[in-house]
Write a protein that holds these residues in place. Structure first.
Motif, PDB file in Angstrom:
ATOM      1  N   ASP A 128      33.104  70.265 -19.122  1.00  0.00           N
ATOM      2  CA  ASP A 128      33.204  70.261 -20.548  1.00  0.00           C
ATOM      3  C   ASP A 128      33.111  68.742 -20.849  1.00  0.00           C
ATOM      4  O   ASP A 128      32.857  68.045 -21.751  1.00  0.00           O
ATOM      5  N   ASN A 129      34.057  67.840 -20.036  1.00  0.00           N
ATOM      6  CA  ASN A 129      34.097  66.544 -20.461  1.00  0.00           C
ATOM      7  C   ASN A 129      33.086  65.695 -20.118  1.00  0.00           C
ATOM      8  O   ASN A 129      32.965  64.422 -20.533  1.00  0.00           O
ATOM      9  N   GLY A 130      31.992  65.866 -19.230  1.00  0.00           N
ATOM     10  CA  GLY A 130      30.682  65.422 -18.985  1.00  0.00           C
ATOM     11  C   GLY A 130      30.914  64.398 -17.865  1.00  0.00           C
ATOM     12  O   GLY A 130      30.089  63.675 -17.846  1.00  0.00           O
ATOM     13  N   THR A 131      32.190  64.347 -17.195  1.00  0.00           N
ATOM     14  CA  THR A 131      32.213  63.420 -15.983  1.00  0.00           C
ATOM     15  C   THR A 131      32.659  64.048 -14.902  1.00  0.00           C
ATOM     16  O   THR A 131      32.802  65.186 -14.719  1.00  0.00           O
ATOM     17  N   ASP A 132      32.903  63.223 -13.619  1.00  0.00           N
ATOM     18  CA  ASP A 132      33.323  64.213 -12.462  1.00  0.00           C
ATOM     19  C   ASP A 132      34.766  63.998 -12.387  1.00  0.00           C
ATOM     20  O   ASP A 132      35.192  64.037 -11.272  1.00  0.00           O
ATOM     21  N   TYR A 133      35.715  63.649 -13.525  1.00  0.00           N
ATOM     22  CA  TYR A 133      36.923  63.364 -13.358  1.00  0.00           C
ATOM     23  C   TYR A 133      37.725  64.601 -14.186  1.00  0.00           C
ATOM     24  O   TYR A 133      37.114  65.138 -14.797  1.00  0.00           O
ATOM     25  N   VAL A 134      38.823  64.565 -13.861  1.00  0.00           N
ATOM     26  CA  VAL A 134      39.753  65.535 -14.537  1.00  0.00           C
ATOM     27  C   VAL A 134      40.030  65.231 -16.080  1.00  0.00           C
ATOM     28  O   VAL A 134      39.820  66.206 -16.934  1.00  0.00           O
ATOM     29  N   ILE A 135      39.935  63.977 -16.290  1.00  0.00           N
ATOM     30  CA  ILE A 135      39.919  63.392 -17.652  1.00  0.00           C
ATOM     31  C   ILE A 135      38.719  62.601 -18.061  1.00  0.00           C
ATOM     32  O   ILE A 135      38.744  61.624 -17.129  1.00  0.00           O
ATOM     33  N   GLY A 136      38.038  62.876 -18.994  1.00  0.00           N
ATOM     34  CA  GLY A 136      36.884  61.846 -19.434  1.00  0.00           C
ATOM     35  C   GLY A 136      35.976  62.334 -20.524  1.00  0.00           C
ATOM     36  O   GLY A 136      36.374  63.264 -21.252  1.00  0.00           O
ATOM     37  N   LYS A 137      35.321  61.254 -21.237  1.00  0.00           N
ATOM     38  CA  LYS A 137      34.749  61.293 -22.238  1.00  0.00           C
ATOM     39  C   LYS A 137      33.343  60.553 -22.139  1.00  0.00           C
ATOM     40  O   LYS A 137      33.224  59.520 -21.318  1.00  0.00           O
ATOM     41  N   LYS A 138      32.349  61.238 -22.653  1.00  0.00           N
ATOM     42  CA  LYS A 138      30.992  60.317 -23.011  1.00  0.00           C
ATOM     43  C   LYS A 138      31.177  59.730 -24.494  1.00  0.00           C
ATOM     44  O   LYS A 138      31.820  60.521 -25.383  1.00  0.00           O
ATOM     45  N   PHE A 139      30.580  58.542 -24.555  1.00  0.00           N
ATOM     46  CA  PHE A 139      30.710  58.044 -26.061  1.00  0.00           C
ATOM     47  C   PHE A 139      29.509  57.276 -26.474  1.00  0.00           C
ATOM     48  O   PHE A 139      28.537  56.899 -25.590  1.00  0.00           O
ATOM     49  N   GLU A 140      29.322  56.990 -27.578  1.00  0.00           N
ATOM     50  CA  GLU A 140      28.287  56.072 -28.434  1.00  0.00           C
ATOM     51  C   GLU A 140      28.932  55.820 -29.298  1.00  0.00           C
ATOM     52  O   GLU A 140      29.221  56.497 -30.301  1.00  0.00           O
ATOM     53  N   GLU A 141      29.208  54.293 -29.545  1.00  0.00           N
ATOM     54  CA  GLU A 141      30.041  53.898 -30.933  1.00  0.00           C
ATOM     55  C   GLU A 141      29.055  52.603 -31.308  1.00  0.00           C
ATOM     56  O   GLU A 141      28.621  51.857 -30.527  1.00  0.00           O
ATOM     57  N   LYS A 142      28.812  52.561 -32.630  1.00  0.00           N
ATOM     58  CA  LYS A 142      27.941  51.610 -33.171  1.00  0.00           C
ATOM     59  C   LYS A 142      28.699  50.920 -34.263  1.00  0.00           C
ATOM     60  O   LYS A 142      29.358  51.439 -35.002  1.00  0.00           O
TER      61      LYS A 142
END
Length: 555
Positions: A176-190
């Motif tokens: 669900d978090n989109g990464t290979d790690y236990v805690i993670g996030k994908k992001f795009e900030e403008k």
């Protein structure tokens, strides 16, 4: 006379027997209190858990309130685990017990672990997750017989079904978090004109290692982590600003484990953020990927009164990639992790670590044939930024352990590179390109064509755009890159695009061989109708191929 002798003999025998019994009893008592390598809890220690019948109805800084009379006396040490009115637990020494309005007021003062244990070795490794904390391992060394079995029975054992469900939940969380790690996030900030995008993840464990021996204590708390990030920043025009976005901010559920019946409570607060800072004239794009393994913490020894820092970073990255039309100044981008872990919410470690990609200098696109598409000089680096504090809100480790800063010595760059177009890079920047530009204007007014594709540009761009061909062949794989630039007069900074053509006809090669020839964030245009020539493009700044801009058609 014979009776007198018999009395002496009987008395002597009784005396020897009494001495033997006393010595045997003393040795037994001594051995019971101080067995080698065992855990010894002091006799005046009282424990409160969520299962205790008489628990405080109110917990204040220097007193506890009970509805029923507690069996405490002056000098007792109370250790509380997690309860309804004490979510972080505590260690207190009883000063006195008063009765007021049918309530019992127990006046207290702070106590420490050496007031609880005469002797102990405590080791715990706790994995942190977004949903809480879970024990990775627990052991007490050099324990014997029944006490060893009792210590291991303290652990809450889950049946196979629960373990399977936890494992399945963990897999779902990681996906669900989109990464290979236990805690993670994908992001795009403008935040115009800046865009920051990518992903950041971490798997983190807290290690607690405590040795107590007759009033002396060695206490170590460390955070061990595996982290990874893919970050990219685009700044399309001159800017001086900072951008920071919290990806995760969470107070994790407090964690309790038991040692010889004594509850130990660990609290954790975790925060992950992404940030960038720039002071630029012009425009730039920068990106990097990295993985690392980090250990940060401290070890305290009450005998010496000294604190030793634990600080280790193992880092892997191919370095910082960049592109620009024209830029001067400096910029940085990267993720950061902030963790606060404490014993009983009172004493522990407050640390933050960021790994930032940095670029500083001056560069611009150049068509000078001797150069590799750019003129100028840049200092590139990926740097660790670490801050920490040994927190002592209330002493629970040792009365002499005080709050103090950690990690004040600046670490060296994890990766660095100095780039310059040539030894005379300042002259490269001043080179006018006049002859080449005039020639290019005659050759490419509103279109460009080669054997792979054709490009059409708006008539209004005439005189303000150019294209440079560059051989990109590597390891026997034929490739060409075409640098398209649009640089009009006035406030419009224009844009650019690099178009890559790669001969991918050799199917025996792994795809990784081809992928290494492309920068990050390339977009596939398509495949030519002849051969196996795959075409990709990467836009820079405002871009070159866009609505209202140039178009590309494959042959």
């Amino acid at each position: 006379m014979k009776k007198w002798v018999r009395r002496i003999i009987v008395t002597a025998v009784l005396l020897v027997a009494s001495v033997s019994i006393i010595l045997f009893g003393y040795n037994k008592l001594y051995n019971d209190k101080q067995p080698e390598g065992d855990i010894i809890v002091k006799e005046n220690v009282k424990v409160i858990t969520s299962e205790t019948d008489n628990i405080p109805i109110d917990v204040r800084e220097d007193y506890l309130v009970f509805g029923e009379k507690p069996e405490y006396k002056k000098g007792d040490v109370i250790v509380s685990g997690i309860t309804e009115n004490s979510l972080e637990g505590y260690i207190r020494r009883v000063l006195k017990v008063d009765k007021k309005n049918n309530l019992y007021i127990v006046k207290t003062e702070p106590a420490v672990l050496t007031d609880v244990f005469e002797k102990a070795h405590i080791y715990k490794k706790i994995e942190l997750t977004e949903d809480g904390s879970q024990s990775v391992s627990y052991k007490t060394e050099s324990m014997k017989g029944e006490k060893k079995r009792e210590a291991f029975n303290i652990e809450v054992c889950k049946d196979e079904k629960e373990k399977k469900e936890e494992k399945e939940d963990k897999v779902i969380d990681e996906n669900d978090n989109g990464t290979d790690y236990v805690i993670g996030k994908k992001f795009e900030e403008k935040d115009e004109p800046v865009t920051v995008s990518g992903e950041a993840g971490i798997s983190i464990w807290v290690e607690i290692d405590i040795d107590i021996n007759h009033g002396n204590i060695k206490c170590g708390i460390a955070a061990k982590s595996k982290e990874g990030a893919k970050t990219a920043m685009e700044c399309s025009e001159s800017s001086s600003k900072e951008l920071e976005k919290k990806l995760l901010e969470k107070k994790l559920p407090n964690y309790e484990f038991s040692v010889a019946g004594i509850p130990i409570v660990v609290t954790n607060n975790l925060e992950i953020a992404i940030g960038s800072e720039m002071n630029l004239e012009g425009n730039i794009g920068a990106s990097y990927e990295m993985t690392s393994e980090t250990t940060l913490g401290f070890q305290y020894n009450s005998k010496t009164g000294k604190v030793k820092e634990i600080k280790k970073i193992d880092f892997d990255s191919d370095g910082l990639q960049w592109n620009t039309i024209s830029v001067s100044g400096d910029a940085s981008i990267g993720p950061s992790v902030h963790l606060i872990t404490k014993l009983y919410g009172s004493s522990g470690l407050d640390m933050s670590v960021g790994i930032l990609g940095k670029v500083k200098g001056e560069a611009k696109v150049s068509t000078k044939k001797e150069l590799d598409g750019y003129a100028g000089s840049l200092d590139l680096s990926i740097d660790p930024e670490i801050q920490g504090t040994l927190v002592v809100d209330t002493p629970v480790v040792d009365k002499n352990l005080l709050k103090q800063p950690l990690f004040e010595v600046k670490l060296n760059s994890l990766w660095s590179k100095h780039w310059e177009s040539s030894a005379n890079w300042k002259d490269d920047l001043e080179w006018t390109e006049a002859d080449e530009i005039e020639e290019a204007k005659e050759q490419v007014k509103t279109s460009y064509s080669n054997e792979y594709f054709e490009v059409e540009v708006p008539e209004s761009w005439e005189g303000y755009w150019s294209v440079i061909e560059e051989d990109n062949t590597n390891n026997g794989i034929k490739s060409t890159v075409y640098h398209f630039t649009y640089n009009p007069e006035g406030p419009d900074n224009g844009g650019a695009s690099d178009v890559y053509v790669i001969d991918m006809s050799d199917t025996s090669r792994p795809m990784g061989h081809y992928n290494r020839m492309l920068p990050d964030y390339c977009e596939e245009v398509g495949v030519t109708s002849f051969g196996s020539n795959d075409v990709f493009k990467m836009e820079v700044a405002a871009g070159f191929f866009h609505d209202g801009g140039a178009t590309i058609t494959l042959k």
